[in-house]
Design an enzyme around this catalytic site. Sequence first.
Site, PDB file in Angstrom:
ATOM      1  N   HIS A 528      76.338  37.754  78.482  1.00  0.00           N
ATOM      2  CA  HIS A 528      74.938  38.168  78.456  1.00  0.00           C
ATOM      3  C   HIS A 528      74.146  37.392  77.406  1.00  0.00           C
ATOM      4  O   HIS A 528      73.311  36.564  77.739  1.00  0.00           O
ATOM      5  CB  HIS A 528      74.850  39.679  78.206  1.00  0.00           C
ATOM      6  CG  HIS A 528      73.462  40.222  78.279  1.00  0.00           C
ATOM      7  ND1 HIS A 528      73.110  41.421  77.725  1.00  0.00           N
ATOM      8  CD2 HIS A 528      72.330  39.733  78.833  1.00  0.00           C
ATOM      9  CE1 HIS A 528      71.820  41.653  77.940  1.00  0.00           C
ATOM     10  NE2 HIS A 528      71.326  40.635  78.611  1.00  0.00           N
ATOM     11  N   HIS A 533      70.480  34.487  77.382  1.00  0.00           N
ATOM     12  CA  HIS A 533      69.405  34.545  76.379  1.00  0.00           C
ATOM     13  C   HIS A 533      69.400  33.322  75.467  1.00  0.00           C
ATOM     14  O   HIS A 533      68.390  32.618  75.335  1.00  0.00           O
ATOM     15  CB  HIS A 533      69.561  35.806  75.518  1.00  0.00           C
ATOM     16  CG  HIS A 533      69.160  37.060  76.193  1.00  0.00           C
ATOM     17  ND1 HIS A 533      67.944  37.668  75.988  1.00  0.00           N
ATOM     18  CD2 HIS A 533      69.826  37.851  77.080  1.00  0.00           C
ATOM     19  CE1 HIS A 533      67.869  38.765  76.707  1.00  0.00           C
ATOM     20  NE2 HIS A 533      69.003  38.908  77.388  1.00  0.00           N
ATOM     21  N   HIS A 719      71.160  36.248  84.829  1.00  0.00           N
ATOM     22  CA  HIS A 719      70.806  37.292  83.868  1.00  0.00           C
ATOM     23  C   HIS A 719      70.708  38.655  84.541  1.00  0.00           C
ATOM     24  O   HIS A 719      71.185  39.662  83.997  1.00  0.00           O
ATOM     25  CB  HIS A 719      69.490  36.971  83.165  1.00  0.00           C
ATOM     26  CG  HIS A 719      69.075  38.043  82.205  1.00  0.00           C
ATOM     27  ND1 HIS A 719      68.109  38.974  82.501  1.00  0.00           N
ATOM     28  CD2 HIS A 719      69.528  38.346  80.959  1.00  0.00           C
ATOM     29  CE1 HIS A 719      67.978  39.804  81.482  1.00  0.00           C
ATOM     30  NE2 HIS A 719      68.820  39.448  80.530  1.00  0.00           N
ATOM     31  N   ASN A 723      72.853  41.965  83.446  1.00  0.00           N
ATOM     32  CA  ASN A 723      72.017  42.831  82.610  1.00  0.00           C
ATOM     33  C   ASN A 723      71.701  44.180  83.242  1.00  0.00           C
ATOM     34  O   ASN A 723      71.911  45.215  82.619  1.00  0.00           O
ATOM     35  CB  ASN A 723      70.702  42.140  82.255  1.00  0.00           C
ATOM     36  CG  ASN A 723      69.839  43.000  81.360  1.00  0.00           C
ATOM     37  OD1 ASN A 723      70.114  43.166  80.171  1.00  0.00           O
ATOM     38  ND2 ASN A 723      68.795  43.593  81.924  1.00  0.00           N
ATOM     39  N   ILE A 867      64.113  41.030  79.290  1.00  0.00           N
ATOM     40  CA  ILE A 867      64.553  42.211  78.558  1.00  0.00           C
ATOM     41  C   ILE A 867      65.972  41.985  78.071  1.00  0.00           C
ATOM     42  O   ILE A 867      66.682  41.141  78.635  1.00  0.00           O
ATOM     43  CB  ILE A 867      64.463  43.496  79.414  1.00  0.00           C
ATOM     44  CG1 ILE A 867      64.702  44.751  78.582  1.00  0.00           C
ATOM     45  CG2 ILE A 867      65.468  43.415  80.559  1.00  0.00           C
ATOM     46  CD1 ILE A 867      63.642  45.026  77.566  1.00  0.00           C
TER      47      ILE A 867
END
Length: 867
Positions: A528, A533, A719, A723, A867
């Site tokens: 993740h 990110h 993602h 997520n 997010i």
Amino acid sequence: MDTITKKSKHEVIIGTNNSKINGVVVLMKKNFLELNDIRESVVDRVDEIMGRKVALQLISSTVLDHQESQHSESYRGKLGKKTYLEDWITKITPLAAGDTTYNVTFEWNEEMGIPGAFKVQNFHHSEFYLKTLTLEHVPNHGRVHFVCNSWVYPAEYYKRDRVFFSNQTYVPSQTPTPLRGYRDEELENLRGNGTGKLEEWDRVYDYDIYNDLGDPDKGTVYVRPILGGSVKYPYPRRGRTGRPPASSDPKSESRIPLYRSLSIYVPRDERFSQMKMADFVAYALKSIFQFLAPEFEALFDKTPKEFDSFEDVLQLYEGGVQVSNGSLLEKIRENIPFEMIKELLRPDGEKPFKFPVPQIIKEDKTAWRSDEEFAREMLAGINPVVIRRLQEFPPASKLDTELYGKQTSTITEEQILDGIDGLTITEAIKSNKLFILDHHDTLMPYLRRINETATKTYATRTILYLKKDGTLKPLAIELSLPHPNGDPYGAVSTVYTPAEDGVEGSIWQLAKAYVSVNDSGYHQIISHWLNTHSAIEPFIIATKRQLSILHPIHKLLHPHFRDTMNINALGRQTLINAGGFLEMTVFPGKFAMEMSSSVYRNWVFPDQALPADLIKRGLAIEESTSPHGIRLLVEDYPYAVDGLEIWTAIKTWVQNYCNIYYKNDEMIQKDTELQSWWKEVREKGHADKKHEPWWPKMQTKEELINSCTIIVWVSSALHAAVNFGQYPYGGYIPNRPSTSRRLIPDPESPDYVELKSDPEKAFLKTITSQMQSVVGISLVEILSRHSSDEVFLGQREDIEWTKDEEALKEFEMFGKKLEEIEKRIMKMNSDGRWRNRFGPVKMPYTLLYPSSEIGLTGRGIPNSISI
């Protein structure tokens, strides 16, 4: 009669002929949490009365201003007369944060040519969000639309006027001569000068290392390694803030107070929208648990800090946490303004800490415990990107034997032969029937230090067999610890095999829990954080610094970067920092980010492509006749099946789009902005990887298409896959424990007696504690929600994001393809043949279903890591 002299394809000099152009400006005034900033509004009205207005000035894209160009290093387009927004005082601004339209009239004539940009000067005392300017009936042209989507601060904050361009697309060499100087200047502004503290109105995109995770000024317990810029701790770069160094360590950046977390610097246009910020703050209220731990310990019956049974856990969803509004409210008031928590602690007796029922237990409260569901989640859970095909037995280790001794698996043929349908190990491997979930090598170098903290866990290997019905069954779990005499002596390992009854069945459940703990930690910090990110942030910075908003690749990638820098900055401030939520709730604790750095050593950009990843993990082989160019070796692999559909749709869209602007490889090579962009990605953004030979050279259309496809895939679908299932799967902690606090008990110990007499209680005393669970559930609920302004794959914020009809047509086809994929996913989920899509828990796999409603849905692919 007017005279026209053509000087070049884009440069025209014309006579004089006065006329006017009417325009409409759409903007949003400064608001906070959907309420008008009354003080700023009053000041703005005073500014208007005093003549300090909002000024606009059109710039020609076809006529040079020779006088202006003489004072500049580059050509400049003819400037129109300055004009002002009309009716600012009399225009009624909506009470809620929203759009307001203003009329504007420009003096412009045919001799000025066609407007291609405009300047704006804000002489008010507060900023506003400029969305669009639309010009109607431009002489000899028609309509011109400008997509701005940018905060415009008072002019005093800028050294150069703000300039916005029309929605026309140009590669650098095709840019109209009158716009080239403005194009170059805008990129220079965005790059900044690399020095100084950056303020909220700054628009500077720059790089820095991760020297902001620790807080040495608070003491040695908050010291963390600096990630990036060293051989020992390589890492992608983050956005620079320019904050001063810490007092006790000049190499570390000072931190801002927790209560100012929302004001951490990112370029202003990268910040959450006001709607998104309102949603985020509302959902983030549950994070106040970090202030309330002592009070919450008394809220659960029997054993403080522990769940006593699975029914006790279910009370979080069915009964909620009973909270009184006495001293607890006073405790909260010390840290958070009452207005922000008044809806959380209500005087009407409601239970504010009642969580939604996670999907994993919605239909069946016990099916999560089955071996089939345990294995299924490796193919259709929140971390389906680690399992690989077993190609050697026993499984080997890649750890340095001089440092870590013998780490080869101790699993034997005898321990798994009964579960492979009469095959030999060799036959099962050749038949592509054996698989492994292997967290051993990642964890072992850190395990000794981890187990010196409150965490007590193992490094795990899990062997699985592919059954005829397409499901996997676990055959053996190996739990390993560092040798008590030191790392060079290798590992001490114990192998457990499936059992259903008695103490052996209870130990098997614990063994699966340790695997889930390993997988949960790896998921959060690697699958993740690191691989989506963190890895994407350098691409965002390089794009904004080197690719003009006029550039076709900027227009292609821009939607896939929305909110990412903001959520990453907040993550560094409250999530992955020393003492942050990640360290509080996930088993590696203070070693989490250091561990992610060690994994980044093996990060390879081309391998982030889904087909390449599946081949690398042995889950697929190349096959030219397949629609996706590969064939899956596990046919019922929901993540891969749906992912390949999405991947191919993205690649087709990217390919068709790039083909509009690049007719051959030479155009790629001669695109100066594109080459600067790719050079900066490699040499600055991923600087610790700049010498790797696997980087695409960016000399061909194929390299451009593949690279952009990877960026879009990682930012959107990958993602989403790792997520938005966090709460549906992990909101019920027994299914996805994030830490463990005890090892398997010795047969002579009291804990072993408890394991025999009350296995449920022993299980819960081993995994994540009660308080950690509540904090962790609060966190994943926030991270799993879609905000009310989410923009999903196949959508754009502005339907006029480009003027190019061909690009708009291709994008429409992309959207239709995604709709077809949605229908296919729903059809497969309802087909009983595909058992891994539903599982014993009766939970359909929807994490790669493109669209979604807002909220906690367990589906939907946003354009970006938002997010």
